[in-house]
Design a protein around this motif. Sequence first.
Motif, PDB file in Angstrom:
ATOM      1  N   GLY A 100       0.839  -1.185   0.000  1.00  0.00           N
ATOM      2  CA  GLY A 100       0.000   0.000   0.000  1.00  0.00           C
ATOM      3  C   GLY A 100       0.878   1.240   0.000  1.00  0.00           C
ATOM      4  O   GLY A 100       1.928   1.253   0.641  1.00  0.00           O
ATOM      5  N   GLY A 101       0.455   2.279  -0.712  1.00  0.00           N
ATOM      6  CA  GLY A 101       1.240   3.504  -0.770  1.00  0.00           C
ATOM      7  C   GLY A 101       2.256   3.472  -1.893  1.00  0.00           C
ATOM      8  O   GLY A 101       2.091   2.780  -2.888  1.00  0.00           O
ATOM      9  N   ALA A 102       3.328   4.244  -1.730  1.00  0.00           N
ATOM     10  CA  ALA A 102       4.348   4.369  -2.775  1.00  0.00           C
ATOM     11  C   ALA A 102       5.273   3.152  -2.813  1.00  0.00           C
ATOM     12  O   ALA A 102       5.446   2.465  -1.806  1.00  0.00           O
ATOM     13  CB  ALA A 102       5.166   5.631  -2.534  1.00  0.00           C
ATOM     14  N   TRP A 103       5.878   2.910  -3.962  1.00  0.00           N
ATOM     15  CA  TRP A 103       6.843   1.818  -4.031  1.00  0.00           C
ATOM     16  C   TRP A 103       8.105   2.249  -3.285  1.00  0.00           C
ATOM     17  O   TRP A 103       8.473   3.417  -3.236  1.00  0.00           O
ATOM     18  CB  TRP A 103       7.158   1.442  -5.489  1.00  0.00           C
ATOM     19  N   LEU A 104       8.765   1.249  -2.725  1.00  0.00           N
ATOM     20  CA  LEU A 104      10.024   1.449  -2.020  1.00  0.00           C
ATOM     21  C   LEU A 104      11.010   0.402  -2.508  1.00  0.00           C
ATOM     22  O   LEU A 104      10.613  -0.633  -3.038  1.00  0.00           O
ATOM     23  CB  LEU A 104       9.818   1.332  -0.510  1.00  0.00           C
ATOM     24  N   SER A 105      12.277   0.650  -2.280  1.00  0.00           N
ATOM     25  CA  SER A 105      13.293  -0.260  -2.817  1.00  0.00           C
ATOM     26  C   SER A 105      13.733  -1.339  -1.837  1.00  0.00           C
ATOM     27  O   SER A 105      14.607  -2.141  -2.160  1.00  0.00           O
ATOM     28  CB  SER A 105      14.512   0.544  -3.284  1.00  0.00           C
ATOM     29  N   ARG A 106      13.178  -1.350  -0.645  1.00  0.00           N
ATOM     30  CA  ARG A 106      13.577  -2.375   0.319  1.00  0.00           C
ATOM     31  C   ARG A 106      12.500  -3.439   0.447  1.00  0.00           C
ATOM     32  O   ARG A 106      11.331  -3.114   0.674  1.00  0.00           O
ATOM     33  CB  ARG A 106      13.870  -1.745   1.677  1.00  0.00           C
ATOM     34  N   PRO A 107      12.831  -4.700   0.356  1.00  0.00           N
ATOM     35  CA  PRO A 107      11.834  -5.766   0.333  1.00  0.00           C
ATOM     36  C   PRO A 107      11.023  -5.897   1.626  1.00  0.00           C
ATOM     37  O   PRO A 107       9.880  -6.366   1.585  1.00  0.00           O
ATOM     38  CB  PRO A 107      12.662  -7.024   0.063  1.00  0.00           C
TER      39      PRO A 107
END
Length: 123
Positions: A100-107
């Motif tokens: 949910g929300g923005a994509w992030l680069s940490r799994p």
Amino acid sequence: QVQLVESGGKLVQTGGSLRLSCAASGRTFSSYAMAWFRQASGKEREFVAGIPWSSGPIGYADSVKGRFTISRDSAKNTVYLQMNSLKPEDTAVYYCAARGGAWLSRPQYYDYWGQGTQVTVSS
């Protein structure tokens, strides 16, 4: 129950292309960001590309910029990863993920994961 199902991985030669697909089901993904990660044997899972489900910025790992393209088809609830100019170092299991929300680069910030699809690039 949220489900992400990846497909499209296979063995290709160096310089070849592949398109991976991630079909999402189980809920409305209008507020979810999607991402592709990969994990090579013996290595940590790493970010490849991220895309918001609606409009917004797209992001790529430096190692794939200019070669990979992430896209989405909202009508089909599907996210794609077009991979061109493949290199042996691209060999890995590729995973689709959603949050949910923005994509992030940490799994660790992703709530849902697919089972992965194997991409092998021969030299």
